[in-house]
Design an enzyme around this catalytic site. Structure first.
Site, PDB file in Angstrom:
ATOM      1  N   HIS A  17      44.087  50.583  14.493  1.00  0.00           N
ATOM      2  CA  HIS A  17      42.658  50.560  14.792  1.00  0.00           C
ATOM      3  C   HIS A  17      42.071  51.923  14.461  1.00  0.00           C
ATOM      4  O   HIS A  17      42.711  52.962  14.702  1.00  0.00           O
ATOM      5  CB  HIS A  17      42.447  50.231  16.271  1.00  0.00           C
ATOM      6  CG  HIS A  17      41.028  49.911  16.611  1.00  0.00           C
ATOM      7  ND1 HIS A  17      40.090  50.892  16.863  1.00  0.00           N
ATOM      8  CD2 HIS A  17      40.374  48.727  16.733  1.00  0.00           C
ATOM      9  CE1 HIS A  17      38.923  50.326  17.134  1.00  0.00           C
ATOM     10  NE2 HIS A  17      39.070  49.014  17.064  1.00  0.00           N
ATOM     11  N   GLU A  34      39.461  31.292   9.939  1.00  0.00           N
ATOM     12  CA  GLU A  34      38.416  31.938  10.732  1.00  0.00           C
ATOM     13  C   GLU A  34      37.094  31.802   9.992  1.00  0.00           C
ATOM     14  O   GLU A  34      37.004  32.079   8.801  1.00  0.00           O
ATOM     15  CB  GLU A  34      38.734  33.413  10.950  1.00  0.00           C
ATOM     16  CG  GLU A  34      37.677  34.139  11.786  1.00  0.00           C
ATOM     17  CD  GLU A  34      38.122  35.515  12.218  1.00  0.00           C
ATOM     18  OE1 GLU A  34      39.139  35.582  12.957  1.00  0.00           O
ATOM     19  OE2 GLU A  34      37.493  36.507  11.820  1.00  0.00           O
ATOM     20  N   HIS A  81      36.015  33.266  19.741  1.00  0.00           N
ATOM     21  CA  HIS A  81      36.238  34.653  20.121  1.00  0.00           C
ATOM     22  C   HIS A  81      35.475  34.945  21.409  1.00  0.00           C
ATOM     23  O   HIS A  81      34.325  34.530  21.568  1.00  0.00           O
ATOM     24  CB  HIS A  81      35.736  35.591  19.025  1.00  0.00           C
ATOM     25  CG  HIS A  81      36.552  35.550  17.775  1.00  0.00           C
ATOM     26  ND1 HIS A  81      36.448  36.502  16.788  1.00  0.00           N
ATOM     27  CD2 HIS A  81      37.495  34.670  17.345  1.00  0.00           C
ATOM     28  CE1 HIS A  81      37.289  36.223  15.808  1.00  0.00           C
ATOM     29  NE2 HIS A  81      37.933  35.109  16.127  1.00  0.00           N
TER      30      HIS A  81
END
Length: 304
Positions: free
Chosen positions: A169, A12, A88
């Site tokens: 999260h 990434e 993305h």
């Protein structure tokens, strides 16, 4: 994943700040290519809003783009290297129509792998605010991509990845609720999950176990970020809501102020993580490079 019987590497990268040339971007990516990464993820960043004082008691509002768009970066990578790109696509900062236009561009470019994310809050926001006419959740975005395929008579054109959080999260009440939210993304049509960075493999293995118990059967790819500076010991947990193991922080504390030693410690820790993950049969390892290649290249030489 469908075509490989052995674990592979993926990367990434963050689009460079505006002003960086194409040649500089390609130069940063080139060292990775000898390890044949299967794909390169390209992050997406929302345009920011700035207010300038006009001097008469009023303010002027304007959009500011600080980084090259992920579409431009994907095009540059495609033209230089024979490697898939995975842009993305985020909810934040875009309406449903704007996201549909973005998908049309990707389809035109032959990009059929995307990572669907809600996206981060704007600077200064405590909670995510969806764009009017846009999407609030990544599960809605995944469903919209599948709807786009039907509308454009290209069912199954996109392979959709989504994000997963082994340490949950930060907005989720608990890990079980977070996994139920993850299942909504998979049920909406996601094909695989890329995990947020973690520094304790036991956390990842437990996360995968919980996912399977919840009925999530798609591949879960571990995400690795080698720690490279002393500042990251405090910055990474704050930015990504993750824990750094006591053993790692203690070793860094012993070498406080020694930049080279800390860099090596971070690389060695991540190398050990990767060897253990491969021994446990993961399908791939995804590296968060943050635009830096030296430590990741060192890990790849050891593990792949």
């Amino acid at each position: 994943m469908e075509q490989n019987n052995t674990p592979y590497v993926s990367l990434e990268i963050v689009p460079p700040l505006t002003g960086i040339t194409r040649e500089q971007l390609i130069g940063e990516i080139r060292p990775f290519m000898e390890f044949n990464p299967r794909y390169i993820n390209v992050t997406c960043h929302r345009d920011e809003i700035e207010y300038s004082d006009k001097g008469d008691g009023t303010f002027e509002r304007r959009l500011v783009r600080r980084r090259v768009s992920e579409t431009a970066v994907c095009g540059a990578i495609q033209s230089e290297f024979k490697v898939d790109v995975v842009p993305h696509v985020i909810c934040g900062g875009a309406t449903a129509e704007q996201i549909e236009f973005q998908l049309q561009d990707f389809k035109f470019m032959g990009i059929n792998n995307i990572l669907a994310l809600r996206g981060d809050c704007l600077t200064g926001e405590k909670r995510f605010s969806p764009t009017p006419g846009g999407y609030s959740y990544a599960s809605d975005l995944v469903a919209a991509v599948r709807s786009f395929e039907k509308k454009n008579n290209c069912p199954g054109f996109f392979r959709i990845g989504v994000g997963g959080y082994p340490e949950k999260h930060f907005e989720a009440a608990n890990i079980d609720d977070d996994i139920q939210n993850l299942k909504k993304k998979v049920d909406a049509g996601a094909d695989y999950i890329i995990a947020q960075m973690f520094f304790d493999n036991k956390v990842f293995y437990e996360y995968v176990r919980k996912c399977r118990e919840a009925g999530i059967t798609v591949p879960v790819i571990p995400g690795i970020k080698p720690l490279s500076t002393e500042r990251q010991v405090s910055m990474l947990p704050e930015a990504f809501s993750i824990d750094i193991p006591k053993e790692l922080t203690a070793e860094i504390k012993v070498h406080s102020g020694d930049k080279e030693a800390i860099y090596s410690i971070g690389q060695e820790w991540a190398t050990a993580q990767c060897k253990d993950l491969l021994a446990h049969g993961v399908p791939a390892i995804h590296f968060y490079t943050m635009g830096k290649s030296a430590n990741v290249v060192g890990i790849l030489k050891e593990c792949f």
